[in-house]
Each structure stands twice: as C-alpha cells, then as structure tokens.
Scaffold this motif. Structure first.
Motif, PDB file in Angstrom:
ATOM      1  N   GLN A   1     -10.225 -10.076  15.299  1.00 57.06           N
ATOM      2  CA  GLN A   1      -8.973 -10.699  15.703  1.00 57.06           C
ATOM      3  C   GLN A   1      -9.195 -12.146  16.137  1.00 57.06           C
ATOM      4  OE1 GLN A   1      -9.929  -7.639  16.618  1.00 57.06           O
ATOM      5  NE2 GLN A   1      -8.455  -6.489  15.400  1.00 57.06           N
ATOM      6  N   GLU A   2     -10.394 -12.440  16.708  1.00 60.70           N
ATOM      7  CA  GLU A   2     -10.673 -13.795  17.142  1.00 60.70           C
ATOM      8  C   GLU A   2     -10.972 -14.703  15.950  1.00 60.70           C
ATOM      9  OE1 GLU A   2     -13.889 -13.031  19.733  1.00 60.70           O
ATOM     10  OE2 GLU A   2     -12.648 -12.750  21.501  1.00 60.70           O
ATOM     11  N   GLU A   3     -11.594 -14.156  14.883  1.00 63.29           N
ATOM     12  CA  GLU A   3     -11.964 -14.964  13.731  1.00 63.29           C
ATOM     13  C   GLU A   3     -10.765 -15.241  12.846  1.00 63.29           C
ATOM     14  OE1 GLU A   3     -15.150 -13.265  11.534  1.00 63.29           O
ATOM     15  OE2 GLU A   3     -16.381 -12.913  13.293  1.00 63.29           O
ATOM     16  N   HIS A   4      -9.881 -14.276  12.701  1.00 64.29           N
ATOM     17  CA  HIS A   4      -8.735 -14.407  11.810  1.00 64.29           C
ATOM     18  C   HIS A   4      -7.461 -13.968  12.518  1.00 64.29           C
ATOM     19  CE1 HIS A   4     -12.124 -14.089   8.967  1.00 64.29           C
ATOM     20  NE2 HIS A   4     -11.373 -14.809   8.162  1.00 64.29           N
ATOM     21  N   GLN A   5      -6.366 -14.481  11.993  1.00 65.50           N
ATOM     22  CA  GLN A   5      -5.060 -14.021  12.449  1.00 65.50           C
ATOM     23  C   GLN A   5      -4.585 -12.961  11.459  1.00 65.50           C
ATOM     24  OE1 GLN A   5      -2.267 -17.059  13.535  1.00 65.50           O
ATOM     25  NE2 GLN A   5      -0.492 -15.770  13.097  1.00 65.50           N
ATOM     26  N   LEU A   6      -4.593 -11.713  11.885  1.00 69.88           N
ATOM     27  CA  LEU A   6      -4.224 -10.604  11.012  1.00 69.88           C
ATOM     28  C   LEU A   6      -2.708 -10.512  10.906  1.00 69.88           C
ATOM     29  CD1 LEU A   6      -5.068  -8.109   9.349  1.00 69.88           C
ATOM     30  CD2 LEU A   6      -4.957  -6.775  11.472  1.00 69.88           C
ATOM     31  N   LEU A   7      -2.213 -10.571   9.664  1.00 69.93           N
ATOM     32  CA  LEU A   7      -0.784 -10.471   9.418  1.00 69.93           C
ATOM     33  C   LEU A   7      -0.443  -9.074   8.930  1.00 69.93           C
ATOM     34  CD1 LEU A   7      -0.024 -13.833   7.573  1.00 69.93           C
ATOM     35  CD2 LEU A   7       0.257 -13.308   9.991  1.00 69.93           C
ATOM     36  N   GLN A   8       0.497  -8.434   9.588  1.00 69.03           N
ATOM     37  CA  GLN A   8       0.973  -7.141   9.149  1.00 69.03           C
ATOM     38  C   GLN A   8       1.977  -7.331   8.018  1.00 69.03           C
ATOM     39  OE1 GLN A   8      -0.466  -4.432  10.181  1.00 69.03           O
ATOM     40  NE2 GLN A   8      -1.671  -5.464  11.774  1.00 69.03           N
ATOM     41  N   GLU A   9       2.373  -6.235   7.394  1.00 68.41           N
ATOM     42  CA  GLU A   9       3.270  -6.274   6.243  1.00 68.41           C
ATOM     43  C   GLU A   9       4.552  -7.058   6.528  1.00 68.41           C
ATOM     44  OE1 GLU A   9       5.300  -5.166   2.562  1.00 68.41           O
ATOM     45  OE2 GLU A   9       3.215  -5.339   3.164  1.00 68.41           O
ATOM     46  N   ASP A  10       5.200  -6.771   7.665  1.00 70.98           N
ATOM     47  CA  ASP A  10       6.480  -7.418   7.953  1.00 70.98           C
ATOM     48  C   ASP A  10       6.314  -8.907   8.261  1.00 70.98           C
ATOM     49  OD1 ASP A  10       5.162  -6.917  10.311  1.00 70.98           O
ATOM     50  OD2 ASP A  10       6.960  -6.435  11.449  1.00 70.98           O
ATOM     51  N   GLU A  11       5.099  -9.326   8.640  1.00 73.73           N
ATOM     52  CA  GLU A  11       4.835 -10.740   8.898  1.00 73.73           C
ATOM     53  C   GLU A  11       4.490 -11.472   7.605  1.00 73.73           C
ATOM     54  OE1 GLU A  11       2.875 -10.868  13.288  1.00 73.73           O
ATOM     55  OE2 GLU A  11       1.682  -9.870  11.748  1.00 73.73           O
ATOM     56  N   PHE A  12       3.611 -10.866   6.812  1.00 75.49           N
ATOM     57  CA  PHE A  12       3.165 -11.537   5.598  1.00 75.49           C
ATOM     58  C   PHE A  12       4.293 -11.692   4.584  1.00 75.49           C
ATOM     59  CE2 PHE A  12       0.927 -11.545   1.402  1.00 75.49           C
ATOM     60  CZ  PHE A  12       0.355 -12.801   1.539  1.00 75.49           C
ATOM     61  N   LYS A  13       5.250 -10.762   4.579  1.00 76.41           N
ATOM     62  CA  LYS A  13       6.328 -10.846   3.593  1.00 76.41           C
ATOM     63  C   LYS A  13       7.144 -12.127   3.776  1.00 76.41           C
ATOM     64  CE  LYS A  13       9.786  -8.089   6.137  1.00 76.41           C
ATOM     65  NZ  LYS A  13      10.575  -6.834   6.106  1.00 76.41           N
ATOM     66  N   LEU A  14       7.104 -12.724   4.973  1.00 80.53           N
ATOM     67  CA  LEU A  14       7.831 -13.970   5.216  1.00 80.53           C
ATOM     68  C   LEU A  14       7.184 -15.162   4.514  1.00 80.53           C
ATOM     69  CD1 LEU A  14       8.529 -13.554   9.043  1.00 80.53           C
ATOM     70  CD2 LEU A  14      10.140 -13.174   7.158  1.00 80.53           C
TER      71      LEU A  14
END
Length: 254
Positions: A82-95
C-alpha cells in the motif's frame, strides 16, 4: 525506504563528486545498477526503492555487511504494497479506465509538460474536450494538480487488482489492443516493438510465466524511465490461448 539509506545515497554521490567534478547522477545510477528516473525520485524522496533495486544498490554501495543487513531488515519492516502503490478498486479505476487518463498521469512526469488541455490534446491526439474533462477529473481525484501552468503528479504509482474479474480493467486492456493495432500501421518500426510467438503450453507452468512477465515489465520500466523522458509509451504483453481451454466453473474467469 528507510531515511538513512537516502542519506547514504546522498552522501555517497557527494563523495564521488568531490573526487570527480564531472560525476553525474546518470553515472551514479549506472554504477548502482538501477534506472536514472528511479534513482532521481528516490533521492528526492518522491518514491521508494523496489526490493529488487534495493538489493542492487546495496550490492554496489561501499558499506559494511552489518549496514546492509540492517537496511534490508528495516526496509522489509517498513515497506508495504500500500505504501509503494496506490491500489485502485474496481469502482475507482472505472473512473479513469480510458487509456488517456493513465497517459496524462505519465505526461506529468515529463519535465517539459504543460498543464493545458490544448497541449495534452496535441500530445495524445485526443479531442480537446476529452482533455479538459480528463484533467478536471484527475484533479478532483487528487491524482494531479496544475501549478504554474504545469502538470504535477500527486499520486503514488497506481496499481489495480490482479487476477480478479473487472469490467474496468477489461475496458482498459481492450483500448490498448486497439492502440497497438493502430501503431502497427502508423508508427515507424524503429519506434515500436510488436512480436508474437505461438507455442504448445504446459498449463502447469503458466503461473510461473506470468510472474516472469511481471518482473520483465518492471525491469523494462526501470530502464526506460528517467528524468530525460520526452514521450509516453505503453508496454503490453499478450499471452492468451488459441485453443479452447477447458476450465472448471470454479476456476473460470471473465
């Protein structure tokens, strides 16, 4: 990355420059065995070393075995995905699933970028209204900001879920395949590399090959990214079955 490792890197660079005034950050990255862009961002505190690059750096730094062991131990303790990357969930990435959103995030890493819709539109070949909408959305999501007419990336490297069915990720990959097809016809061969191999496959080794491709992708990115970057590229691997693979319902993925 442990703060004392960053201090060690800064001190080591200063020492080498005191011995040779012509010694550059590029030479330092070469001697450490990591990409110039990665080293530059690490030394400015903008990112952390990956575990692979950390080991390379420690192998090429003139420090004691005790220091190396301490730094590796401290790095493992402090670092999390989580510190190295910003993990995007499905509802976030779809934007931001459309290809040009990620492209804009990487345009922000080019020194000569301009934070205007016209410039983004010209560089990516997209409609100016799309550029306006994309810039506004990326700002609302706190992924970029515009300062002094320049794009500034405010987010960590993005990461999506893996091996989980995702409509947004399928959309993103589909668009990249279309862009690759266009590149075959429109981009000079010396500016691209598109190749394929067809082979019989032992399915037991598929997971190992996917892991190998992931590592290769990261190594290629480290090699290509530096503070002299002027263009944005997509590196994509296409590995898929030509035969009708029989899978159980439990293991099937969309």
């Amino acid at each position: 990355m442990p703060q004392n490792l960053r201090h060690i890197l800064l001190s080591e660079l200063s020492l080498r420059r005191s011995r040779n005034a012509q010694y550059s950050l590029r030479a330092f990255s070469r001697d450490l065995g990591i990409g110039l862009g990665s080293l530059s961002e690490v030394m400015s505190g903008k990112r952390e070393l990956s575990p692979t690059n950390l080991l390379k750096v420690l192998q090429n730094l003139n420090i004691s075995p005790e220091q190396k062991a301490s730094l590796v131990k401290g790095d493992k303790k402090e670092r999390t995905p989580q510190e190295e990357h910003q993990l995007l969930q499905e509802d976030e990435f779809k934007l931001i699933a459309d290809w040009y959103y990620v492209a804009i995030l990487n345009l922000a890493k080019i020194k000569t970028n301009k934070g205007t819709p016209r410039w983004v539109s010209d560089r990516l070949g997209i409609d100016r209204y799309l550029a306006i909408e994309a810039l506004e959305r990326l700002e609302r999501l706190s992924l970029i900001k515009i300062e002094k007419n320049k794009l500034v990336r405010t987010a960590k490297p993005l990461k999506t879920t893996t091996d989980i069915p995702s409509t947004a990720i399928r959309k993103h990959h589909s668009q990249n395949l279309v862009l690759a097809e266009k590149a075959i016809h429109n981009v000079p061969v010396e500016l691209r590399e598109i190749a394929a191999v067809v082979m019989p496959v032992n399915m037991k080794n598929l997971t190992k090959v996917k892991e190998l491709l992931l590592k290769t992708r990261k190594k290629a990115a480290d090699l290509l990214e530096d503070d002299q970057a002027t263009e944005v590229y997509t590196l994509a691997f296409q590995l898929f079955p030509l035969t009708a693979v029989k899978t159980s319902k439990k293991g099937a993925k969309k």
